[in-house]
Design an enzyme around this catalytic site. Structure first.
Site, mmCIF file in Angstrom:
data_model
loop_
_atom_site.group_PDB
_atom_site.id
_atom_site.type_symbol
_atom_site.label_atom_id
_atom_site.label_comp_id
_atom_site.label_asym_id
_atom_site.label_seq_id
_atom_site.Cartn_x
_atom_site.Cartn_y
_atom_site.Cartn_z
ATOM 1 N N ARG A 222 0.901 -1.398 -0.030
ATOM 2 C CA ARG A 222 0.020 0.029 -0.016
ATOM 3 C C ARG A 222 0.977 1.303 0.155
ATOM 4 N NH1 ARG A 222 -2.812 -1.337 5.402
ATOM 5 N NH2 ARG A 222 -0.563 -2.133 5.401
ATOM 6 N N SER B 136 -7.438 -3.807 7.882
ATOM 7 C CA SER B 136 -8.220 -4.235 8.593
ATOM 8 C C SER B 136 -8.587 -3.708 9.984
ATOM 9 C CB SER B 136 -7.938 -5.755 8.838
ATOM 10 O OG SER B 136 -8.087 -6.269 7.386
HETATM 11 N N1 COA Z 1 -5.887 -3.383 1.093
HETATM 12 C C1 COA Z 1 -6.150 -3.184 2.593
HETATM 13 N N2 COA Z 1 -5.426 -3.559 3.592
HETATM 14 C C2 COA Z 1 -4.505 -4.212 3.176
HETATM 15 C C3 COA Z 1 -3.932 -4.577 1.834
HETATM 16 C C4 COA Z 1 -4.711 -4.017 0.871
HETATM 17 N N3 COA Z 1 -4.371 -4.215 -0.338
HETATM 18 N N4 COA Z 1 -2.762 -5.079 2.025
HETATM 19 C C5 COA Z 1 -2.345 -5.328 3.445
HETATM 20 N N5 COA Z 1 -3.458 -4.763 3.981
HETATM 21 C C6 COA Z 1 -3.487 -4.600 5.530
HETATM 22 C C7 COA Z 1 -4.433 -5.732 6.105
HETATM 23 O O1 COA Z 1 -5.701 -5.300 6.428
HETATM 24 C C8 COA Z 1 -3.482 -5.917 7.459
HETATM 25 O O2 COA Z 1 -3.833 -4.888 8.284
HETATM 26 P P1 COA Z 1 -3.935 -5.190 9.980
HETATM 27 O O3 COA Z 1 -2.485 -5.303 10.251
HETATM 28 O O4 COA Z 1 -4.511 -3.780 10.511
HETATM 29 O O5 COA Z 1 -4.627 -6.416 10.244
HETATM 30 C C9 COA Z 1 -1.924 -5.556 7.301
HETATM 31 O O6 COA Z 1 -2.141 -4.871 6.077
HETATM 32 C C10 COA Z 1 -1.218 -7.018 6.609
HETATM 33 O O7 COA Z 1 -2.154 -7.942 6.623
HETATM 34 P P2 COA Z 1 -2.460 -9.230 5.717
HETATM 35 O O8 COA Z 1 -2.228 -8.806 4.206
HETATM 36 O O9 COA Z 1 -3.726 -9.897 5.970
HETATM 37 O O10 COA Z 1 -1.430 -10.078 6.040
HETATM 38 P P3 COA Z 1 -0.820 -10.629 7.439
HETATM 39 O O11 COA Z 1 0.174 -9.668 7.252
HETATM 40 O O12 COA Z 1 -1.577 -10.580 8.109
HETATM 41 O O13 COA Z 1 -0.457 -11.814 6.877
HETATM 42 C C11 COA Z 1 0.668 -13.809 6.723
HETATM 43 C C12 COA Z 1 0.798 -12.507 7.236
HETATM 44 C C13 COA Z 1 -0.540 -14.656 7.023
HETATM 45 C C14 COA Z 1 0.994 -13.871 5.286
HETATM 46 C C15 COA Z 1 1.835 -14.647 7.435
HETATM 47 O O14 COA Z 1 1.607 -14.570 8.877
HETATM 48 C C16 COA Z 1 1.909 -16.041 7.207
HETATM 49 O O15 COA Z 1 2.514 -16.574 6.066
HETATM 50 N N6 COA Z 1 1.648 -16.830 8.198
HETATM 51 C C17 COA Z 1 1.455 -18.447 7.929
HETATM 52 C C18 COA Z 1 2.514 -19.023 9.052
HETATM 53 C C19 COA Z 1 4.017 -18.650 8.323
HETATM 54 O O16 COA Z 1 4.227 -19.502 7.298
HETATM 55 N N7 COA Z 1 4.881 -18.108 8.920
HETATM 56 C C20 COA Z 1 6.178 -17.610 8.662
HETATM 57 C C21 COA Z 1 6.142 -16.445 7.696
HETATM 58 S S1 COA Z 1 7.592 -15.913 6.935
#
Ligand code: COA
Length: 159
Positions: free
Chosen positions: A90, A128
């Site tokens: 973003r 979110s």
């Molecule tokens: N529009 C709006 N919001 C966005 C966005 C978009 N295009 N892109 C990212 N965001 C926001 C999300 O709303 C979220 O906000 P929040 O922190 O307020 O909830 C944040 O940016 C990032 O969230 P999201 O894109 O949902 O990803 P995440 O960072 O929560 O996900 C995983 C992380 C799930 C990818 C990671 O934890 C994972 O891979 N977990 C599985 C276990 C694993 O393999 N771990 C090792 C990883 S190296």
């Protein structure tokens, strides 16, 4: 056939996430929206709730499927035969965290490439967490999330 995986917590899915999925669907044969059970975040919605909301929000996108996973992303990607991880960027401030994630995934599974896509500018400020806060305080979230998500959030905060 190239399968791309778009992982996240999606608590809940926003119009910004949906914008990224649509862009990815224009590039790849199949896009899997992968809902993480373990992302280190305390969530408002359960995993099945998040999956259902994403399915409702993305109904009509035929090459998109929504799946939950509770293992390492790279292992889940392998089982799904995905060769690309999609992440949304973003703003420049996202880069630090995204680099760490992408580098770690590269170490764990070389050959599984991370591809960054930018959502449209009007979604650059969405998160979110902010949307949950607005909903919790009974603000209007209709501009940020699909109607099914907005309705589910209103129900949650009435409970
Ligand atoms: N529009 C709006 N919001 C966005 C966005 C978009 N295009 N892109 C990212 N965001 C926001 C999300 O709303 C979220 O906000 P929040 O922190 O307020 O909830 C944040 O940016 C990032 O969230 P999201 O894109 O949902 O990803 P995440 O960072 O929560 O996900 C995983 C992380 C799930 C990818 C990671 O934890 C994972 O891979 N977990 C599985 C276990 C694993 O393999 N771990 C090792 C990883 S190296």
């Amino acid at each position: 056939m190239t399968v791309a995986i778009y992982p996240g917590t999606f608590d809940p899915i926003t119009y910004g996430h949906m914008d990224i999925v649509k862009r990815a669907a224009g590039l790849f044969d199949q896009v899997i929206v992968a809902v993480a059970a373990y992302s280190g975040k305390q969530t408002l919605f359960s995993v099945p709730e998040r999956v259902t909301l994403i399915q409702q929000a993305l109904a009509g996108l035929s090459q998109v499927t929504v799946l939950a996973f509770d293992n390492l992303l790279v292992d889940f990607a392998k089982v799904q035969q995905a060769s690309i991880i999609i992440r949304g960027l973003r703003a420049v401030s996202d880069l630090d965290y995204e680099f760490q994630l992408a580098r770690m995934n590269q170490q764990l599974a070389d050959g599984l490439e991370t591809l960054f896509l930018m959502p449209a500018e009007q979604y650059a400020y969405l998160s979110s967490t902010l949307i949950r806060e607005v909903a919790r305080l009974h603000g209007d979230i209709d501009a940020f999330v699909h109607p099914a998500v907005a309705s589910a959030m209103r129900t949650k905060f009435k409970e």
